[in-house]
Scaffold this motif. Structure first.
Motif, short mmCIF file in Angstrom:
data_model
loop_
_atom_site.label_atom_id
_atom_site.label_comp_id
_atom_site.label_asym_id
_atom_site.label_seq_id
_atom_site.Cartn_x
_atom_site.Cartn_y
_atom_site.Cartn_z
N LYS A 191 0.85 -1.20 0.00
CA LYS A 191 0.00 0.00 0.00
C LYS A 191 0.88 1.24 0.00
N ASN A 192 1.85 1.25 0.89
CA ASN A 192 2.76 2.38 1.03
C ASN A 192 3.49 2.68 -0.28
N ASP A 193 3.89 1.62 -0.99
CA ASP A 193 4.69 1.80 -2.21
C ASP A 193 3.85 1.77 -3.50
N ASP A 194 2.52 1.71 -3.38
CA ASP A 194 1.65 1.65 -4.56
C ASP A 194 2.04 0.54 -5.53
N ILE A 195 2.36 -0.62 -4.97
CA ILE A 195 2.69 -1.79 -5.81
C ILE A 195 1.39 -2.52 -6.13
N ASP A 196 1.19 -2.88 -7.40
CA ASP A 196 -0.06 -3.54 -7.83
C ASP A 196 0.08 -5.06 -7.91
N LEU A 197 1.29 -5.51 -8.22
CA LEU A 197 1.59 -6.94 -8.32
C LEU A 197 2.96 -7.16 -7.68
N LEU A 198 3.10 -8.23 -6.91
CA LEU A 198 4.39 -8.46 -6.24
C LEU A 198 4.67 -9.95 -6.14
N ALA A 199 5.87 -10.35 -6.58
CA ALA A 199 6.25 -11.76 -6.55
C ALA A 199 7.14 -12.05 -5.35
N MET A 200 6.92 -13.21 -4.74
CA MET A 200 7.75 -13.63 -3.60
C MET A 200 7.87 -15.15 -3.57
N THR A 201 8.82 -15.65 -2.80
CA THR A 201 9.00 -17.10 -2.70
C THR A 201 9.43 -17.48 -1.30
N ALA A 202 8.96 -18.65 -0.83
CA ALA A 202 9.21 -19.05 0.55
C ALA A 202 10.67 -19.44 0.80
N HIS A 203 11.31 -20.05 -0.21
CA HIS A 203 12.63 -20.64 0.09
C HIS A 203 13.76 -19.63 0.21
N LYS A 204 13.46 -18.35 -0.03
CA LYS A 204 14.48 -17.32 0.22
C LYS A 204 14.26 -16.67 1.59
N MET A 205 13.24 -17.12 2.31
CA MET A 205 12.95 -16.52 3.62
C MET A 205 12.67 -17.59 4.67
N TYR A 206 13.48 -18.66 4.64
CA TYR A 206 13.46 -19.70 5.67
C TYR A 206 12.22 -20.58 5.61
N GLY A 207 11.58 -20.60 4.44
CA GLY A 207 10.45 -21.50 4.20
C GLY A 207 10.87 -22.58 3.20
N PRO A 208 9.92 -23.43 2.81
CA PRO A 208 10.25 -24.54 1.90
C PRO A 208 10.34 -24.12 0.43
N LYS A 209 10.97 -24.95 -0.35
CA LYS A 209 11.06 -24.72 -1.80
C LYS A 209 9.76 -25.16 -2.47
N GLY A 210 9.48 -24.57 -3.62
CA GLY A 210 8.32 -25.01 -4.39
C GLY A 210 7.02 -24.31 -4.02
N ILE A 211 7.10 -23.25 -3.25
CA ILE A 211 5.89 -22.49 -2.93
C ILE A 211 6.23 -20.99 -2.88
N GLY A 212 5.36 -20.21 -3.48
CA GLY A 212 5.54 -18.76 -3.50
C GLY A 212 4.18 -18.12 -3.69
N ALA A 213 4.18 -16.84 -4.01
CA ALA A 213 2.90 -16.15 -4.20
C ALA A 213 3.05 -14.95 -5.11
N LEU A 214 1.93 -14.61 -5.72
CA LEU A 214 1.82 -13.33 -6.41
C LEU A 214 0.73 -12.53 -5.68
N TYR A 215 1.10 -11.34 -5.25
CA TYR A 215 0.11 -10.43 -4.69
C TYR A 215 -0.55 -9.72 -5.88
N VAL A 216 -1.89 -9.70 -5.88
CA VAL A 216 -2.65 -9.07 -6.97
C VAL A 216 -3.61 -8.07 -6.35
N ARG A 217 -3.38 -6.79 -6.57
CA ARG A 217 -4.20 -5.74 -5.97
C ARG A 217 -5.67 -5.86 -6.40
N ARG A 218 -6.57 -5.67 -5.43
CA ARG A 218 -8.01 -5.79 -5.72
C ARG A 218 -8.75 -4.45 -5.73
#
Ligand SMILES: *Cc1c(COP(=O)(O)O)cnc(C)c1O
Length: 397
Positions: A191-218
């Protein structure tokens, strides 16, 4: 202290034990399909997914409904870029991105160029930062997407997100950011940065491989995407396929832990990173790549002039796991496209090392790394006629 030492956290991180513990029941007892509506196995799985969706959303200032689970950041990058390109075809075909993006973004752009997209690749300055005026000047009536990463995976350089978001908003262009390296390490708020779509992944932040997310503004604006995976209509139709429930649970837990530990991790690791840099800079002819001011706290990319890159890595990699500024392709060793974009010549790019510290990195490990890197650089320079010559020239001055 155990060897080898892991300093390649930009490539992947170990799972936090708390993440593994949270996941385990979802392999055995709670193995239900989150889409099964007729029994408690399905309901339990769905509940766990809903909870994880809240944990992920909270970390980036989003709403749970705005999180679309994917197999990782590569898939999220593909879905964002191809999904916008197809959905907004009637509005235009122009996309703006940056030469230092991850291959998952650059290669996706190359792919849609073949389908008719026009892509502008912005250059960066010697610090790896884009020029905001150049960005604004590149926008045309046909521009449908600005795709700029949050923090670079090789150098840790952080782009001016808030300013980019404001420009995109002013011109009514969708702003997508691959924030894979930033999320969980520094505060990220869509919200602060006015980002509409954002990609992330769990395995770069101490989570498992093979799972991530796309944030999609509504809301403001409501972003729509053409699905790249058709099927059962999961994830509000944007990504079909049975949900990876244990992965999603682990991802959620990893986000929760990062929210709590991010600040203290960042403070501790930036001190260790600075200690490492200051000690290695004493070797002379050592250069820090990327912005020092706008940088992730746990990353350092350094070039060791007159120390041949491949030999440097070979001399270290039995004891210290690191990446270099060379990407081995099948045929040859190519200098990194990111370092070349900063203006480094091939030699300096090849002699670079990327240090990526992480949650379990200790001061003892950093001290050991300083000694080993110093020893190896000195040894290689001792074999280099160019190093001798540069010292003689410096002495003559
Ligand atoms: C690691 C990384 C990716 C790829 O993520 P996966 O989940 O492994 O597909 C994409 N972008 C950036 C910036 C990365 O660092």
């Amino acid at each position: 202290m155990n060897l080898p030492i892991y300093l390649d956290h930009n490539a992947t991180t170990p799972c936090d034990p708390g993440v593994v513990a949270a996941m385990l029941p979802y392999f055995t007892q709670n193995f239900g399909n989150a889409s099964s509506r007729n029994h408690s196995f399905g309901w339990h799985a769905e509940e766990a997914v809903d909870y994880a969706r809240e944990q992920v959303a909270l970390l980036i200032g989003a709403e749970p409904k705005e999180i679309v689970f994917t197999s990782g950041a590569t898939e999220a990058d593909n879905l964002a870029i191809k999904g916008v390109y197809e959905m907004y075809a009637s509005k235009g075909n122009h996309i703006i991105t940056v030469v230092t993006e991850h291959k998952a973004v650059l290669d996706t752009c190359r792919h849609i160029e073949k389908l008719g997209a026009e892509v502008t690749y912005l250059k960066v300055n010697t610090d790896g930062l884009i020029d905001l005026q150049e960005l604004e000047a590149a926008i045309k009536p046909t521009t449908i997407l600005i795709a700029i990463m949050y923090a670079n995976n090789e150098t840790g350089t952080i782009q001016p997100m808030k300013e980019i978001g404001a420009i995109a908003k002013k011109h009514g262009v969708i702003f997508f950011s691959d924030a894979t390296q930033a999320v969980g390490k520094i505060p990220v708020d869509v919200k602060n940065d006015d980002i509409d779509l954002l990609a992330m992944t769990a395995h770069k932040m101490y989570g498992p491989k093979g799972i991530g997310a796309l944030y999609v503004r509504r809301k403001n604006p409501r972003v729509k995407l053409t699905a790249q995976m058709d099927g059962g209509g999961h994830e509000r139709g944007m990504r079909s396929g049975t949900l990876n429930v244990p992965g999603i649970v682990g991802f959620g837990k990893a986000c929760e832990l990062c929210l709590h530990e991010m600040q203290q991790d960042a403070e501790r690791l930036s001190k260790l990173r600075d200690r490492l840099e200051n000690a290695l800079l004493k070797l002379g002819e050592v250069y820090i790549n990327g912005s020092k001011e706008h940088r992730l706290p746990h990353v350092s990319n350094m070039s060791f002039k007159y120390a041949e890159g491949e030999a440097l890595l070979m001399g270290l990699n039995k004891e210290i796991a690191l990446s270099s500024g060379s990407a081995c392709t099948s045929a040859s060793i190519e200098p990194s496209h990111v370092l070349k974009a900063l203006g480094l010549d091939d030699e300096l790019a090849h002699s670079s090392l990327r240090f990526g510290l992480g949650r379990y990195t200790t001061s003892e490990e950093i001290e050991y790394t300083i000694v080993q890197v110093s020893k190896t650089v000195k040894k290689l320079r001792g074999l280099s006629p160019l190093w001798e010559k540069s010292k003689e020239e410096a002495g003559a001055k």
